[in-house]
Design an enzyme around this catalytic site. Structure first.
Site, short mmCIF file in Angstrom:
data_model
loop_
_atom_site.label_atom_id
_atom_site.label_comp_id
_atom_site.label_asym_id
_atom_site.label_seq_id
_atom_site.Cartn_x
_atom_site.Cartn_y
_atom_site.Cartn_z
N TRP A 1 95.89 46.89 12.16
CA TRP A 1 95.38 47.79 13.53
C TRP A 1 96.71 47.49 14.48
O TRP A 1 97.31 48.43 15.03
CB TRP A 1 94.26 46.97 14.27
CG TRP A 1 93.16 47.41 13.57
CD1 TRP A 1 92.24 46.67 12.82
CD2 TRP A 1 92.62 48.97 13.37
NE1 TRP A 1 91.21 47.50 12.54
CE2 TRP A 1 91.37 48.75 12.60
CE3 TRP A 1 93.04 50.30 13.81
CZ2 TRP A 1 90.64 50.11 12.43
CZ3 TRP A 1 92.32 51.18 13.69
CH2 TRP A 1 90.73 51.18 12.89
N ASP B 1 94.63 44.10 22.32
CA ASP B 1 93.59 44.87 21.64
C ASP B 1 92.37 43.82 21.17
O ASP B 1 92.64 42.89 20.17
CB ASP B 1 94.20 45.55 20.48
CG ASP B 1 92.92 46.49 19.75
OD1 ASP B 1 91.71 46.28 20.01
OD2 ASP B 1 93.17 46.87 18.73
N LYS C 1 81.72 47.19 18.20
CA LYS C 1 81.66 46.02 17.38
C LYS C 1 80.55 44.83 18.17
O LYS C 1 79.50 44.51 17.72
CB LYS C 1 82.91 45.32 16.86
CG LYS C 1 83.72 46.34 16.22
CD LYS C 1 85.17 46.11 16.23
CE LYS C 1 86.01 47.24 15.81
NZ LYS C 1 85.57 47.88 14.55
C1 PLP Z 1 91.27 45.78 16.18
C2 PLP Z 1 90.74 47.12 16.02
N1 PLP Z 1 91.79 48.03 16.77
C3 PLP Z 1 91.47 49.42 16.88
C4 PLP Z 1 90.11 49.64 15.95
C5 PLP Z 1 89.92 51.28 16.27
O1 PLP Z 1 89.11 51.59 17.04
P1 PLP Z 1 88.34 52.96 17.23
O2 PLP Z 1 87.78 53.20 16.17
O3 PLP Z 1 87.43 52.66 18.56
O4 PLP Z 1 89.53 53.68 18.01
C6 PLP Z 1 89.39 48.93 15.25
C7 PLP Z 1 88.20 49.38 14.55
O5 PLP Z 1 87.74 50.27 14.51
C8 PLP Z 1 89.77 47.73 15.35
O6 PLP Z 1 88.86 46.68 14.90
#
Ligand code: PLP
Length: 373
Positions: free
Chosen positions: A102, A185, A209
């Site tokens: 991520w 994040d 989550k």
């Molecule tokens: C740490 C982290 N950042 C970003 C995301 C992406 O998030 P989203 O799908 O809500 O954009 C996720 C998981 O899906 C994640 O676990």
């Protein structure tokens, strides 16, 4: 109804009590004759739901008055663009910690807005096990490595795919960058334990989550970060616009906010975030102890950096993966397959997963291994 244990990384399991309450209120919220889904977001009923959710979230995370809470859309991936659009006015670069899938994605997206200085990077480990290389640790940021002119330092508090978690936020003063805003994040560990909100300029994440259904993005933001947007920042993504419009510049994801509000109340009834943290610690410990004590399962993350929310593990014999998953499914242990980029298994054990669910998984893992010894 069958009792299942859902280990999905997100959208993830929600507390049973919350779903039951939502079911009871589905057709008629508090005598209004309407489902929350049917209410005007500007009507008094929804305004009450929104305000209580904001207040409870603030309470749970002990958000100081210097910080505002915004509910937005677009997920954490949206924030990869929204953060720079809001903070990169007059700056050439921002600093990043890269230690998993991520944070890597965040850095890639940032390249549209400025120069990404990677100030700490975890090398992927490929060891003698023959298993796929993985990110296994939180890298150290060297004092003095963050340029004084950086717009911010970004880190991913919990790398959901790799199962690597910061125990503490980077100490910006000790790093010689006290004036550089810190951005986190926290999609996959928000509300899992107390956090030092005041140390951050922004904490953001998707709700799906540890908070509620997909579609809702939370942003905890220090007030002085509201007015640093680039002129091309779209209005719907401008922190200032969203704040001035009480998180309703455009129609908010009303039902997701409603469920998030129920989850916040459920969390308070469990004793809040500190009480949750203790349960989370015990759940993770049981699972990691089982993995470490086994000859079949392996987790290669440095013990001090292991995530308390997402526990990836490999089977030493890759050929057993399919059988493991299918027998787990028969035991109602669901969604254990690891992310496609790393393979193996992953058990996500967010707040809504009780100890009982982890015990059921551990019991199955031990039996599976014994039968193959
Ligand atoms: C740490 C982290 N950042 C970003 C995301 C992406 O998030 P989203 O799908 O809500 O954009 C996720 C998981 O899906 C994640 O676990």
């Amino acid at each position: 109804m069958t009792q299942v244990w859902n280990f999905s990384a997100g959208p993830a399991m929600l507390p049973r009590e919350v779903l039951q309450q939502a079911a009871t209120e589905m057709l008629d919220w508090h005598g209004s004759g309407m489902s929350v889904m049917e209410m005007s977001h500007r009507g008094p009923q929804f305004m009450q739901i929104l305000q209580e959710a904001l207040d409870d979230f603030r309470d749970l995370m002990q958000v100081p008055q210097t910080h505002k809470i915004l509910f937005m859309q677009g997920g954490a991936i949206g924030q990869n663009a929204i953060v720079p659009l809001n903070l990169m006015n007059g700056f050439e670069s921002a600093a990043f910690v890269k230690n998993g899938s991520w944070s890597s994605k965040t850095i890639k997206e940032f390249a549209r807005y400025g120069r990404a200085d990677v100030v700490a990077e975890a090398r992927e480990i490929k060891d003698a096990s023959g298993l796929r290389p993985v990110n296994t640790y939180v890298p150290t940021i060297a004092p003095g490595s963050i340029a004084a002119g950086s717009a911010y330092l970004h880190y991913c508090g919990n790398e959901t795919i790799d199962g690597v978690e910061f125990r503490q936020a980077p100490d910006m003063a000790a790093l010689g960058a006290a004036q550089v805003p810190l951005v986190c994040d926290a999609s996959s560990n928000i509300l899992s334990r107390p956090m030092d909100v005041a140390a951050h300029a922004i904490i953001y994440g998707g709700a799906q989550k540890n908070i509620g259904p997909a579609g809702l993005t939370f942003v905890i933001i220090r007030e002085d970060m509201l007015d640093r947007a680039r002129s091309d920042c779209p209005s719907a993504f401008s922190y200032r616009q969203v704040y001035d419009n009480h998180s309703m510049y455009n129609t908010p994801p009303t039902y997701s906010i409603y469920i998030a509000g129920l989850v916040f109340k459920w969390l308070k009834a469990q004793g809040g975030v500190a009480a949750m943290a203790e349960v989370n610690r015990r759940k993770a410990q049981l699972l990691y102890d089982t993995i470490d004590g086994s000859g079949l399962y392996v987790n290669r993350v440095r013990p001090s950096d292991r995530s308390l929310m997402n526990v990836p593990f490999m089977l030493r014999e890759d050929a057993l993966n399919a059988e493991f998953l299918s027998l787990a499914q028969e035991r109602n242990l669901l969604q254990l397959k690891g992310h496609k980029s790393v393979g193996g298994m992953r058990a996500s054990i967010y707040n809504a997963m009780p100890m009982e669910g982890v015990e059921a998984l551990v019991d199955f893992m031990l039996t599976f291994e014994k039968e193959r010894a």
